[in-house]
Design a protein around this motif. Sequence first.
Motif, PDB file in Angstrom:
ATOM      1  N   SER A  14       0.839  -1.207   0.000  1.00  7.42           N
ATOM      2  CA  SER A  14       0.000   0.000   0.000  1.00  7.42           C
ATOM      3  C   SER A  14       0.871   1.253   0.000  1.00  7.42           C
ATOM      4  N   ASN A  15       2.003   1.211   0.721  1.00 11.39           N
ATOM      5  CA  ASN A  15       2.919   2.348   0.741  1.00 11.39           C
ATOM      6  C   ASN A  15       3.512   2.610  -0.643  1.00 11.39           C
ATOM      7  N   ALA A  16       3.900   1.536  -1.336  1.00 15.21           N
ATOM      8  CA  ALA A  16       4.425   1.691  -2.702  1.00 15.21           C
ATOM      9  C   ALA A  16       3.352   2.258  -3.620  1.00 15.21           C
ATOM     10  N   GLY A  17       2.104   1.807  -3.454  1.00 17.53           N
ATOM     11  CA  GLY A  17       1.004   2.333  -4.259  1.00 17.53           C
ATOM     12  C   GLY A  17       0.784   3.817  -4.033  1.00 17.53           C
ATOM     13  N   ILE A  18       0.895   4.258  -2.773  1.00 16.46           N
ATOM     14  CA  ILE A  18       0.742   5.689  -2.450  1.00 16.46           C
ATOM     15  C   ILE A  18       1.825   6.502  -3.142  1.00 16.46           C
ATOM     16  N   ASN A  19       3.051   5.960  -3.166  1.00 20.29           N
ATOM     17  CA  ASN A  19       4.191   6.701  -3.724  1.00 20.29           C
ATOM     18  C   ASN A  19       4.255   6.683  -5.246  1.00 20.29           C
ATOM     19  N   TYR A  20       3.782   5.601  -5.871  1.00 23.33           N
ATOM     20  CA  TYR A  20       4.035   5.437  -7.299  1.00 23.33           C
ATOM     21  C   TYR A  20       2.802   5.467  -8.194  1.00 23.33           C
ATOM     22  N   SER A  21       1.620   5.423  -7.620  1.00 20.55           N
ATOM     23  CA  SER A  21       0.428   5.479  -8.466  1.00 20.55           C
ATOM     24  C   SER A  21       0.268   6.874  -9.057  1.00 20.55           C
ATOM     25  N   LYS A  22      -0.209   6.915 -10.295  1.00 20.28           N
ATOM     26  CA  LYS A  22      -0.464   8.197 -10.964  1.00 20.28           C
ATOM     27  C   LYS A  22      -1.925   8.612 -10.809  1.00 20.28           C
ATOM     28  N   ASP A  23      -2.784   7.621 -10.669  1.00 20.20           N
ATOM     29  CA  ASP A  23      -4.219   7.859 -10.576  1.00 20.20           C
ATOM     30  C   ASP A  23      -4.596   8.288  -9.154  1.00 20.20           C
ATOM     31  N   PRO A  24      -5.238   9.456  -8.986  1.00 21.19           N
ATOM     32  CA  PRO A  24      -5.593   9.926  -7.636  1.00 21.19           C
ATOM     33  C   PRO A  24      -6.568   8.984  -6.917  1.00 21.19           C
ATOM     34  N   TYR A  25      -7.399   8.274  -7.673  1.00 19.58           N
ATOM     35  CA  TYR A  25      -8.326   7.326  -7.043  1.00 19.58           C
ATOM     36  C   TYR A  25      -7.571   6.123  -6.470  1.00 19.58           C
ATOM     37  N   ILE A  27      -4.442   6.204  -5.477  1.00 23.59           N
ATOM     38  CA  ILE A  27      -3.716   6.714  -4.308  1.00 23.59           C
ATOM     39  C   ILE A  27      -4.654   6.747  -3.102  1.00 23.59           C
ATOM     40  N   GLU A  28      -5.887   7.170  -3.322  1.00 15.80           N
ATOM     41  CA  GLU A  28      -6.880   7.204  -2.240  1.00 15.80           C
ATOM     42  C   GLU A  28      -7.139   5.786  -1.710  1.00 15.80           C
ATOM     43  N   ARG A  29      -7.260   4.823  -2.613  1.00 13.55           N
ATOM     44  CA  ARG A  29      -7.506   3.434  -2.197  1.00 13.55           C
ATOM     45  C   ARG A  29      -6.316   2.859  -1.431  1.00 13.55           C
ATOM     46  N   PHE A  30      -5.103   3.095  -1.943  1.00 12.62           N
ATOM     47  CA  PHE A  30      -3.915   2.594  -1.245  1.00 12.62           C
ATOM     48  C   PHE A  30      -3.774   3.243   0.136  1.00 12.62           C
ATOM     49  N   THR A  31      -4.107   4.538   0.235  1.00 11.79           N
ATOM     50  CA  THR A  31      -4.067   5.219   1.532  1.00 11.79           C
ATOM     51  C   THR A  31      -5.070   4.594   2.488  1.00 11.79           C
ATOM     52  N   GLU A  32      -6.244   4.260   1.991  1.00  9.41           N
ATOM     53  CA  GLU A  32      -7.261   3.620   2.830  1.00  9.41           C
ATOM     54  C   GLU A  32      -6.785   2.231   3.295  1.00  9.41           C
ATOM     55  N   ILE A  33      -6.154   1.472   2.408  1.00 12.13           N
ATOM     56  CA  ILE A  33      -5.624   0.160   2.793  1.00 12.13           C
ATOM     57  C   ILE A  33      -4.548   0.309   3.864  1.00 12.13           C
TER      58      ILE A  33
END
Length: 197
Positions: A14-25, A27-33
Amino acid sequence: MDIKIFMQRLLSISNAGINYSKDPYDIERFTEIFEMTETYINQNLTNEHITLAKEQGYPTPKVDVRAMVLNDSDEILLVQDPKDETWSLPGGFAEVGISPVDNVIKETYEETGLEVEVLDLLAVYDTNKSNPENSLNHYYKMIYNCRRLSGNLTESYETSDVKYFSLEDLPALSVKRNSQKQLIECFRNRNRNTIIE
């Protein structure tokens, strides 16, 4: 899969998703996880509330460096933690921008008052396998064979006592930092090949 390792992996992904995702949605999902995992950990895996920091960049294991320093009687130098009064080899987490060897020299001086030189690497341990009592942090422990050059044993704000002990008469150890098995392996390994776990 062990629940602690599962939680480590979930936090890391989830941390990698927050840092590397381009899509704001996303990033929101990874932050929630990440936040849901943190909540689960606090409710089920610890006795006290912890806040897990989101890392910048790709999450990787941390590095812990430790020094095995022997005296002329082949006793091992240990330092006492002022909080829980357990004992460990001098050392700690490696700092960014400093090599592992320079880190272990620095940590040993800060915790014991001794200037040392590093002779060789005795062992590398994966704490998920060798020190399962650790927190949710995953790190690699590097234990170095060191020789005292100068200085006098001195406590610091990080240590409440500094002493040499024989393997046959060890005090209560901080098993998350080093186990009796690790001390024995490293002591025996100081004239052999490096243990890698």
